[in-house]
Design a protein around this motif. Structure first.
Motif, mmCIF file in Angstrom:
data_model
loop_
_atom_site.group_PDB
_atom_site.id
_atom_site.type_symbol
_atom_site.label_atom_id
_atom_site.label_comp_id
_atom_site.label_asym_id
_atom_site.label_seq_id
_atom_site.Cartn_x
_atom_site.Cartn_y
_atom_site.Cartn_z
ATOM 1 N N GLY A 289 0.815 -1.213 0.000
ATOM 2 C CA GLY A 289 0.000 0.000 0.000
ATOM 3 C C GLY A 289 0.845 1.257 0.000
ATOM 4 O O GLY A 289 0.546 2.214 -0.719
ATOM 5 N N MET A 290 1.918 1.239 0.784
ATOM 6 C CA MET A 290 2.814 2.403 0.818
ATOM 7 C C MET A 290 3.568 2.555 -0.496
ATOM 8 O O MET A 290 3.733 3.679 -0.996
ATOM 9 C CB MET A 290 3.798 2.268 1.981
ATOM 10 C CG MET A 290 4.705 3.479 2.158
ATOM 11 S SD MET A 290 3.835 5.003 2.579
ATOM 12 C CE MET A 290 3.667 4.801 4.354
ATOM 13 N N PHE A 293 1.251 4.046 -2.974
ATOM 14 C CA PHE A 293 1.071 5.483 -2.720
ATOM 15 C C PHE A 293 2.249 6.270 -3.273
ATOM 16 O O PHE A 293 2.069 7.304 -3.930
ATOM 17 C CB PHE A 293 0.929 5.750 -1.216
ATOM 18 C CG PHE A 293 0.902 7.221 -0.883
ATOM 19 C CD1 PHE A 293 -0.277 7.943 -0.959
ATOM 20 C CD2 PHE A 293 2.071 7.886 -0.526
ATOM 21 C CE1 PHE A 293 -0.298 9.309 -0.679
ATOM 22 C CE2 PHE A 293 2.055 9.251 -0.245
ATOM 23 C CZ PHE A 293 0.869 9.958 -0.324
ATOM 24 N N ALA A 310 2.353 10.741 3.001
ATOM 25 C CA ALA A 310 1.347 9.689 3.231
ATOM 26 C C ALA A 310 0.538 9.956 4.497
ATOM 27 O O ALA A 310 -0.645 9.608 4.579
ATOM 28 C CB ALA A 310 2.027 8.328 3.312
ATOM 29 N N ASP A 314 -3.410 10.480 4.772
ATOM 30 C CA ASP A 314 -4.257 9.743 5.716
ATOM 31 C C ASP A 314 -5.026 10.673 6.641
ATOM 32 O O ASP A 314 -6.184 10.406 6.981
ATOM 33 C CB ASP A 314 -3.405 8.774 6.538
ATOM 34 C CG ASP A 314 -3.204 7.432 5.842
ATOM 35 O OD1 ASP A 314 -3.754 7.237 4.745
ATOM 36 O OD2 ASP A 314 -2.493 6.573 6.403
ATOM 37 N N VAL A 346 -3.258 4.356 4.457
ATOM 38 C CA VAL A 346 -2.020 3.883 3.820
ATOM 39 C C VAL A 346 -0.972 3.569 4.883
ATOM 40 O O VAL A 346 -0.212 2.611 4.764
ATOM 41 C CB VAL A 346 -1.473 4.968 2.852
ATOM 42 C CG1 VAL A 346 -0.084 4.583 2.334
ATOM 43 C CG2 VAL A 346 -2.430 5.165 1.680
#
Length: 380
Positions: A289-290, A293, A310, A314, A346
């Protein structure tokens, strides 16, 4: 003529009806505040970009609150990492009746601005301010999505002794709320684990010449030099440490733990010399997920993530989630939902304790090799 005169008003009425429908869409203003000028501008812009990504995604999806489609508008403001400018900006945003504030970046700007937002009842979610005092004021509107300095400093202090086998430590801070706070917490952690603080020095967040304080520290022969401050000062400090022949490890918090440090330090950055901690981080389950991103960020803005983008993303998504749950973008109505939120982001699950601190906040330890930031470990 009679027919023509009848058609014109009808056409006008239809046009007005369509215009009314278009303008009936509610606009929800979410502000982002950080340094967009000065030495920390690259970090401030990075956070703003993270918030903008969230806003653009929400608008593209046709986000609804209480069954009604809304349009989010990002209001970007520059506090230049200056407490006075931060409070002026906060007052301006209150006057503009923003629904939420994402920011500020620095603890030294976040803390004074937080009282203004609290007095106005506007929720504030910082993606990067780590001084514990921010959430110890008793404000119901203050939240953060990263671990605080007490956690970060303690982990780094213990790591210096247990992993690096350090006995003698020197500490430098930049006299800001962030820098001084994280340096104090590191010193506590290191001493608690058995290290000796052989020297304490301070500079400021705009300094470029560190020869006097580094020469003083060199005489104490520390194995670790800890710097509480930002990369714009930490990078040149590393250069001058090399020039003076100081071979100690260089440690710091998330302020120096950036993708920009190698460029700022130049040939002063030696492989494995730096150990720093980011107030946040994902374990293996959150890595994809990171990574996704970061790839989306680079595609949108043409640059790599610098700092806490990030977390700003969020923070913005968490506020929107609270609004949806409350069926309202009015701060007084969605604030209770924000306080008890559990939002899968994230960076992990965003949930707050009674003070507004992130629950189970992660810390990520890094070093640098061949000019690249390299992961050491993710700890809680």
């Amino acid at each position: 003529m009679k027919l023509k005169s009848t058609i014109i008003p009808l056409t006008g009425a239809i046009a007005l009806a369509f215009a009314g429908a278009a303008y009936s869409q509610e606009v929800v203003k979410i502000a982002h505040v950080g340094p967009l000028s000065g030495p920390n501008a690259h970090m401030g812009k990075d956070n703003e970009n993270g918030a903008r990504m969230a806003i653009d995604e929400l608008n593209a999806k046709g986000f609804t609150i209480g069954g009604k489609k809304v349009k989010f508008e990002l209001v970007g403001e520059d506090d230049a990492s200056d407490p006075k400018q931060a409070t002026a900006v906060a007052t301006k945003l209150v006057d503009q009746k923003v629904a939420a504030v994402i920011g500020h970046l620095n603890s030294g700007t976040t803390i004074p601005a937080s009282k203004i937002y609290n007095d106005a009842g506007i929720p504030q979610v910082s993606p990067s301010a780590t001084n514990p005092k921010y959430t110890q004021q008793g404000f119901k509107t203050a939240f953060r999505v990263v671990a605080n300095d007490a956690q970060l400093g303690a982990v780094l202090g213990k790591y210096a002794v247990t992993a690096l086998k350090t006995k003698n430590v020197a500490v430098i801070d930049d006299r800001t709320a962030y820098g001084q706070g994280v340096a104090e917490e590191f010193a506590k952690g290191a001493q608690g684990a058995g290290a000796t603080i052989v020297g304490k020095q301070f500079t400021n967040d705009k300094a470029t010449d560190f020869n006097a304080i580094l020469t003083s520290i060199k005489a104490k022969k520390p194995e670790v030099v800890f710097f509480g401050g930002m990369d714009a000062v930490g990078g040149p400090m590393l250069r001058q440490m090399k020039q003076l022949g100081i071979n100690a490890k260089f440690m710091g918090g998330d302020g120096i733990c950036t993708g920009s440090l190698p460029g700022l330090a130049g040939d002063g950055l030696i492989d494995d010399q730096v150990v720093c901690a980011e107030a946040g981080g994902v374990d293996e389950s959150g890595k994809k997920g990171m990574d996704d991103f970061r790839a989306a960020y680079k595609k949108k803005f043409g640059i790599d993530v610098v700092y806490n983008a990030a977390y700003a993303y969020d923070a913005t998504m968490t506020v929107a989630d609270a609004m949806k749950k409350a069926n309202s973008a009015e701060p007084a109505k969605y604030l209770p939902e924000l306080a008890k939120i559990s939002h899968k982001g994230v960076t992990g699950t965003i949930a707050f304790d009674a003070k507004g601190d992130i629950k189970n906040g992660s810390l990520t330890l890094y070093t640098y090799k061949k000019g690249e930031r390299t992961l050491l470990a993710v700890v809680k």
